[in-house]
Design a protein around this motif. Structure first.
Motif, PDB file in Angstrom:
ATOM      1  N   THR A 175       0.816  -1.210   0.000  1.00 43.29           N
ATOM      2  CA  THR A 175       0.000   0.000   0.000  1.00 43.29           C
ATOM      3  C   THR A 175       0.852   1.262   0.000  1.00 43.29           C
ATOM      4  O   THR A 175       0.375   2.339  -0.382  1.00 43.29           O
ATOM      5  CB  THR A 175      -0.939   0.024   1.223  1.00 43.29           C
ATOM      6  N   ARG A 178       1.179   3.570  -3.055  1.00 52.64           N
ATOM      7  CA  ARG A 178       0.097   4.476  -3.427  1.00 52.64           C
ATOM      8  C   ARG A 178       0.490   5.943  -3.251  1.00 52.64           C
ATOM      9  O   ARG A 178      -0.177   6.828  -3.793  1.00 52.64           O
ATOM     10  CB  ARG A 178      -1.148   4.194  -2.580  1.00 52.64           C
ATOM     11  N   VAL A 179       1.526   6.222  -2.471  1.00 50.73           N
ATOM     12  CA  VAL A 179       1.947   7.603  -2.196  1.00 50.73           C
ATOM     13  C   VAL A 179       3.366   7.784  -2.704  1.00 50.73           C
ATOM     14  O   VAL A 179       4.265   7.017  -2.346  1.00 50.73           O
ATOM     15  CB  VAL A 179       1.877   7.905  -0.684  1.00 50.73           C
ATOM     16  N   ALA A 188      -2.709   8.984   4.998  1.00 52.60           N
ATOM     17  CA  ALA A 188      -2.881   9.091   3.553  1.00 52.60           C
ATOM     18  C   ALA A 188      -3.190   7.732   2.931  1.00 52.60           C
ATOM     19  O   ALA A 188      -3.940   7.641   1.945  1.00 52.60           O
ATOM     20  CB  ALA A 188      -1.627   9.686   2.916  1.00 52.60           C
ATOM     21  N   ILE A 189      -2.624   6.676   3.480  1.00 50.53           N
ATOM     22  CA  ILE A 189      -2.915   5.319   3.015  1.00 50.53           C
ATOM     23  C   ILE A 189      -4.314   4.904   3.449  1.00 50.53           C
ATOM     24  O   ILE A 189      -5.114   4.392   2.654  1.00 50.53           O
ATOM     25  CB  ILE A 189      -1.873   4.318   3.546  1.00 50.53           C
ATOM     26  N   TRP A 190      -4.615   5.113   4.725  1.00 56.30           N
ATOM     27  CA  TRP A 190      -5.936   4.714   5.230  1.00 56.30           C
ATOM     28  C   TRP A 190      -7.050   5.407   4.451  1.00 56.30           C
ATOM     29  O   TRP A 190      -8.068   4.784   4.155  1.00 56.30           O
ATOM     30  CB  TRP A 190      -6.062   5.063   6.706  1.00 56.30           C
ATOM     31  N   ASP A 191      -6.857   6.696   4.129  1.00 55.15           N
ATOM     32  CA  ASP A 191      -7.912   7.433   3.423  1.00 55.15           C
ATOM     33  C   ASP A 191      -8.164   6.885   2.027  1.00 55.15           C
ATOM     34  O   ASP A 191      -9.258   7.080   1.474  1.00 55.15           O
ATOM     35  CB  ASP A 191      -7.557   8.921   3.354  1.00 55.15           C
ATOM     36  N   GLN A 192      -7.192   6.218   1.443  1.00 53.82           N
ATOM     37  CA  GLN A 192      -7.416   5.562   0.156  1.00 53.82           C
ATOM     38  C   GLN A 192      -8.067   4.191   0.343  1.00 53.82           C
ATOM     39  O   GLN A 192      -8.863   3.751  -0.487  1.00 53.82           O
ATOM     40  CB  GLN A 192      -6.095   5.411  -0.592  1.00 53.82           C
ATOM     41  N   LEU A 193      -7.731   3.512   1.427  1.00 53.68           N
ATOM     42  CA  LEU A 193      -8.269   2.173   1.664  1.00 53.68           C
ATOM     43  C   LEU A 193      -9.700   2.193   2.186  1.00 53.68           C
ATOM     44  O   LEU A 193     -10.467   1.246   1.941  1.00 53.68           O
ATOM     45  CB  LEU A 193      -7.383   1.427   2.666  1.00 53.68           C
ATOM     46  N   GLU A 196     -12.537   1.793  -0.285  1.00 55.64           N
ATOM     47  CA  GLU A 196     -12.441   0.478  -0.919  1.00 55.64           C
ATOM     48  C   GLU A 196     -12.851  -0.651   0.023  1.00 55.64           C
ATOM     49  O   GLU A 196     -12.917  -1.816  -0.387  1.00 55.64           O
ATOM     50  CB  GLU A 196     -11.009   0.235  -1.397  1.00 55.64           C
TER      51      GLU A 196
END
Length: 226
Positions: A175, A178-179, A188-193, A196
């Motif tokens: 993950t 992603r950044v 920033a990772i959690w906000d993409q996951l 989903e």
């Protein structure tokens, strides 16, 4: 992808909320119940017999690294700038040499089972890329303000609610791709996951205390003594 066999401990922060306590040492070297916070975190990590434990350093790095000399840990030093949790994990990725990792903040205290064991038992890699260990605000000693997340029936998280992130998680290291930035928060990772449905939470069954402020030390000692 099975349960992780590596642990990342975040120890690079400036500890500004601790005031004079971090004037000559990094926050993980502050003592709780007669032992540095980093030693409490290492005890939790080593109880799982991991293949590798990686600890990142930046502020007053020489103090922490001297304390860790001779121990079976790897150091990921953030030299020029502090990289935050996401950037720090990305820099340490080569040392971790794994596809999935526990991450752990040392500036917290626990009363109950090993938090990493709770995460391990709830990890389902087919259904999630991040599993956050959370505790209800009613069992978050020293917590100021509201919680961070709420969960649905499948355990997927969303922002807002009465669940407090404890600073422990399991995360798929893929993950991080992603950044593109070198310094960033894992938020920033959690906000993409989250949209989903790949960011989930499990509830810690015991008590948890934030030791990020001086008053948290006394609260944590009282919690542990009980």
């Amino acid at each position: 992808m099975t349960a992780p066999n590596v642990v990342m401990i975040f120890a690079a922060g400036f500890g500004t909320r601790m005031g004079a306590l971090t004037a000559d040492k990094p926050k993980p070297m502050i003592e709780l119940c007669g032992r540095p916070l980093i030693d409490h975190a290492l005890t939790l990590a080593l109880a799982l017999n991991p293949e590798r434990v990686v600890i990142n350093t930046h502020y007053k790095a020489e103090v922490l690294e001297r304390h860790l000399e001779g121990r079976d840990v790897l150091i990921s030093h953030e030299d020029k700038e502090i990289l935050d949790t996401g950037g720090g994990l990305k820099l340490a990725r080569a040392l971790l040499d794994a596809s999935v990792s526990y991450t752990l903040n040392p500036d917290v205290a626990w009363r109950g089972p090993n938090p990493l064991s709770v995460l391990r038992d709830a990890w389902r890699p087919a259904d999630m890329d991040a599993l956050l260990l959370c505790v209800p605000t009613a069992r978050a000693v020293g917590r100021l303000g509201s919680g961070d997340f709420s969960t649905d029936s499948r355990g997927c998280i969303r922002r807002g609610g009465d669940m407090v992130y404890t600073g422990a998680q399991i995360i798929s290291l893929d993950t991080l791709d992603r950044v593109s930035e070198s310094a960033f928060s894992l938020n920033a990772i959690w906000d993409q996951l989250i949209p989903e449905g790949r960011a989930t939470a499990v509830e810690y069954p015991g008590l948890w205390c934030d030791v990020g402020r001086p008053e948290g030390l006394k609260l944590a000692e009282e919690m542990i003594a009980e």
